[in-house]
Design a protein around this motif. Structure first.
Motif, PDB file in Angstrom:
ATOM      1  N   VAL A  50       0.863  -1.182   0.000  1.00 39.10           N
ATOM      2  CA  VAL A  50       0.000   0.000   0.000  1.00 39.10           C
ATOM      3  C   VAL A  50       0.897   1.229   0.000  1.00 39.10           C
ATOM      4  CG1 VAL A  50      -1.761   1.276   1.276  1.00 39.10           C
ATOM      5  CG2 VAL A  50      -1.748  -1.233   1.330  1.00 39.10           C
ATOM      6  N   ILE A  51       0.660   2.141  -0.920  1.00 39.97           N
ATOM      7  CA  ILE A  51       1.433   3.381  -0.987  1.00 39.97           C
ATOM      8  C   ILE A  51       0.512   4.532  -0.616  1.00 39.97           C
ATOM      9  CG2 ILE A  51       2.751   4.938  -2.471  1.00 39.97           C
ATOM     10  CD1 ILE A  51       3.435   2.418  -4.150  1.00 39.97           C
ATOM     11  N   GLU A  52       0.917   5.275   0.402  1.00 39.09           N
ATOM     12  CA  GLU A  52       0.153   6.437   0.851  1.00 39.09           C
ATOM     13  C   GLU A  52       0.990   7.685   0.622  1.00 39.09           C
ATOM     14  OE1 GLU A  52      -0.607   5.701   4.971  1.00 39.09           O
ATOM     15  OE2 GLU A  52      -2.106   4.169   4.556  1.00 39.09           O
ATOM     16  N   GLU A  53       0.422   8.655  -0.073  1.00 40.27           N
ATOM     17  CA  GLU A  53       1.087   9.940  -0.255  1.00 40.27           C
ATOM     18  C   GLU A  53       0.569  10.898   0.810  1.00 40.27           C
ATOM     19  OE1 GLU A  53       2.103  11.213  -4.396  1.00 40.27           O
ATOM     20  OE2 GLU A  53       0.457   9.833  -4.836  1.00 40.27           O
ATOM     21  N   VAL A  54       1.491  11.529   1.506  1.00 39.92           N
ATOM     22  CA  VAL A  54       1.142  12.377   2.640  1.00 39.92           C
ATOM     23  C   VAL A  54       1.430  13.834   2.293  1.00 39.92           C
ATOM     24  CG1 VAL A  54       1.561  12.821   5.085  1.00 39.92           C
ATOM     25  CG2 VAL A  54       1.736  10.479   4.198  1.00 39.92           C
ATOM     26  N   ASP A  55       0.416  14.675   2.404  1.00 38.65           N
ATOM     27  CA  ASP A  55       0.588  16.116   2.199  1.00 38.65           C
ATOM     28  C   ASP A  55       1.362  16.703   3.370  1.00 38.65           C
ATOM     29  OD1 ASP A  55      -0.897  16.399  -0.227  1.00 38.65           O
ATOM     30  OD2 ASP A  55      -2.747  16.215   0.936  1.00 38.65           O
ATOM     31  N   THR A  56       2.112  17.765   3.132  1.00 38.01           N
ATOM     32  CA  THR A  56       2.899  18.378   4.209  1.00 38.01           C
ATOM     33  C   THR A  56       2.016  18.886   5.343  1.00 38.01           C
ATOM     34  OG1 THR A  56       2.939  20.455   2.974  1.00 38.01           O
ATOM     35  CG2 THR A  56       4.872  19.040   2.793  1.00 38.01           C
ATOM     36  N   GLU A  57       0.769  19.213   5.062  1.00 33.13           N
ATOM     37  CA  GLU A  57      -0.149  19.671   6.112  1.00 33.13           C
ATOM     38  C   GLU A  57      -0.508  18.548   7.077  1.00 33.13           C
ATOM     39  OE1 GLU A  57      -1.532  19.882   2.712  1.00 33.13           O
ATOM     40  OE2 GLU A  57      -0.280  21.646   2.449  1.00 33.13           O
ATOM     41  N   ASN A  58      -0.223  17.314   6.701  1.00 36.98           N
ATOM     42  CA  ASN A  58      -0.680  16.164   7.483  1.00 36.98           C
ATOM     43  C   ASN A  58       0.429  15.457   8.245  1.00 36.98           C
ATOM     44  OD1 ASN A  58      -3.303  16.552   6.577  1.00 36.98           O
ATOM     45  ND2 ASN A  58      -2.977  15.310   4.780  1.00 36.98           N
ATOM     46  N   TRP A  59       1.571  16.117   8.452  1.00 37.95           N
ATOM     47  CA  TRP A  59       2.596  15.505   9.281  1.00 37.95           C
ATOM     48  C   TRP A  59       3.413  16.574   9.975  1.00 37.95           C
ATOM     49  CZ3 TRP A  59       8.056  15.197   7.982  1.00 37.95           C
ATOM     50  CH2 TRP A  59       8.393  15.705   6.731  1.00 37.95           C
ATOM     51  N   GLY A  60       4.038  16.166  11.056  1.00 37.19           N
ATOM     52  CA  GLY A  60       4.801  17.099  11.859  1.00 37.19           C
ATOM     53  C   GLY A  60       6.175  16.562  12.193  1.00 37.19           C
ATOM     54  N   TRP A  61       6.976  17.453  12.761  1.00 35.16           N
ATOM     55  CA  TRP A  61       8.371  17.132  13.082  1.00 35.16           C
ATOM     56  C   TRP A  61       8.758  18.026  14.251  1.00 35.16           C
ATOM     57  CZ3 TRP A  61      12.626  18.322   8.911  1.00 35.16           C
ATOM     58  CH2 TRP A  61      13.849  17.790   9.301  1.00 35.16           C
ATOM     59  N   GLY A  62       9.340  17.473  15.253  1.00 33.29           N
ATOM     60  CA  GLY A  62       9.805  18.280  16.382  1.00 33.29           C
ATOM     61  C   GLY A  62       8.694  18.992  17.123  1.00 33.29           C
ATOM     62  N   GLY A  63       7.506  18.415  17.135  1.00 34.70           N
ATOM     63  CA  GLY A  63       6.385  19.004  17.855  1.00 34.70           C
ATOM     64  C   GLY A  63       5.647  20.103  17.108  1.00 34.70           C
ATOM     65  N   LEU A  64       5.972  20.305  15.849  1.00 36.55           N
ATOM     66  CA  LEU A  64       5.341  21.357  15.046  1.00 36.55           C
ATOM     67  C   LEU A  64       4.910  20.797  13.700  1.00 36.55           C
ATOM     68  CD1 LEU A  64       8.044  24.136  15.543  1.00 36.55           C
ATOM     69  CD2 LEU A  64       5.774  24.091  16.591  1.00 36.55           C
ATOM     70  N   PRO A  65       3.955  21.468  13.045  1.00 33.06           N
ATOM     71  CA  PRO A  65       3.709  21.102  11.646  1.00 33.06           C
ATOM     72  C   PRO A  65       5.016  21.246  10.872  1.00 33.06           C
ATOM     73  CG  PRO A  65       1.976  22.553  12.438  1.00 33.06           C
ATOM     74  CD  PRO A  65       3.048  22.523  13.499  1.00 33.06           C
ATOM     75  N   VAL A  66       5.271  20.371   9.935  1.00 34.86           N
ATOM     76  CA  VAL A  66       6.578  20.283   9.290  1.00 34.86           C
ATOM     77  C   VAL A  66       7.025  21.600   8.643  1.00 34.86           C
ATOM     78  CG1 VAL A  66       5.789  19.401   7.056  1.00 34.86           C
ATOM     79  CG2 VAL A  66       8.065  18.832   7.881  1.00 34.86           C
ATOM     80  N   LEU A  67       6.110  22.348   8.041  1.00 38.74           N
ATOM     81  CA  LEU A  67       6.509  23.607   7.419  1.00 38.74           C
ATOM     82  C   LEU A  67       6.982  24.620   8.452  1.00 38.74           C
ATOM     83  CD1 LEU A  67       3.806  23.898   4.608  1.00 38.74           C
ATOM     84  CD2 LEU A  67       6.150  23.041   4.441  1.00 38.74           C
ATOM     85  N   GLU A  68       6.318  24.649   9.620  1.00 38.32           N
ATOM     86  CA  GLU A  68       6.762  25.544  10.699  1.00 38.32           C
ATOM     87  C   GLU A  68       8.129  25.116  11.233  1.00 38.32           C
ATOM     88  OE1 GLU A  68       4.019  26.458  13.905  1.00 38.32           O
ATOM     89  OE2 GLU A  68       2.339  26.135  12.525  1.00 38.32           O
ATOM     90  N   TYR A  69       8.322  23.820  11.380  1.00 39.42           N
ATOM     91  CA  TYR A  69       9.603  23.317  11.873  1.00 39.42           C
ATOM     92  C   TYR A  69      10.736  23.684  10.921  1.00 39.42           C
ATOM     93  CZ  TYR A  69      13.042  20.170  13.935  1.00 39.42           C
ATOM     94  OH  TYR A  69      14.165  19.650  14.529  1.00 39.42           O
ATOM     95  N   ARG A  70      10.485  23.553   9.640  1.00 39.65           N
ATOM     96  CA  ARG A  70      11.510  23.906   8.651  1.00 39.65           C
ATOM     97  C   ARG A  70      11.838  25.397   8.705  1.00 39.65           C
ATOM     98  NH1 ARG A  70       9.180  20.361   3.633  1.00 39.65           N
ATOM     99  NH2 ARG A  70       9.894  18.340   4.385  1.00 39.65           N
ATOM    100  N   GLN A  71      10.819  26.238   8.918  1.00 36.68           N
ATOM    101  CA  GLN A  71      11.062  27.669   9.046  1.00 36.68           C
ATOM    102  C   GLN A  71      11.920  27.960  10.280  1.00 36.68           C
ATOM    103  OE1 GLN A  71       7.084  29.263   9.108  1.00 36.68           O
ATOM    104  NE2 GLN A  71       6.919  29.297   6.872  1.00 36.68           N
ATOM    105  N   LYS A  72      11.630  27.236  11.356  1.00 34.54           N
ATOM    106  CA  LYS A  72      12.401  27.390  12.581  1.00 34.54           C
ATOM    107  C   LYS A  72      13.861  26.987  12.342  1.00 34.54           C
ATOM    108  CE  LYS A  72      12.552  25.478  17.261  1.00 34.54           C
ATOM    109  NZ  LYS A  72      11.888  24.565  18.200  1.00 34.54           N
ATOM    110  N   LEU A  73      14.079  25.873  11.653  1.00 35.94           N
ATOM    111  CA  LEU A  73      15.440  25.438  11.339  1.00 35.94           C
ATOM    112  C   LEU A  73      16.161  26.441  10.454  1.00 35.94           C
ATOM    113  CD1 LEU A  73      15.152  21.609  10.591  1.00 35.94           C
ATOM    114  CD2 LEU A  73      16.217  22.699  12.554  1.00 35.94           C
TER     115      LEU A  73
END
Length: 79
Positions: A50-73
């Motif tokens: 099964v292959i699932e494509e995940v939108d960036t709005e639907n996952w997080g990293w470091g306790g934040l939505p991934v786009l916010e975490y990347r901005q922080k980095l």
């Protein structure tokens, strides 16, 4: 009966597209199925992938939505 789930993000596959192509999905299915055949001797006919494509709005990293975490980095000074 093995069931393998592959989750991939809808980003970074190529600059002109936002999802994995049908050909890439077929290659993933074939590769994973053959791996299970070669390593665990699981028949191709009993392996499900099964292959699932995940939108960036639907996952997080470091306790934040991934786009916010990347901005922080990006805002952090390099050492």
């Amino acid at each position: 009966m093995p069931i393998v789930t592959i989750q991939v993000t809808r980003e970074g596959t190529a600059s002109d597209r936002q999802s994995v192509t049908a050909e890439e999905k077929a290659a993933l299915i074939k590769g994973v199925s053959e791996l299970l055949l070669n390593v665990l001797h699981k028949p191709l006919a009993s392996t499900f992938v099964v292959i699932e494509e995940v939108d960036t709005e639907n996952w997080g990293w470091g306790g934040l939505p991934v786009l916010e975490y990347r901005q922080k980095l990006a805002a952090m000074p390099e050492n």
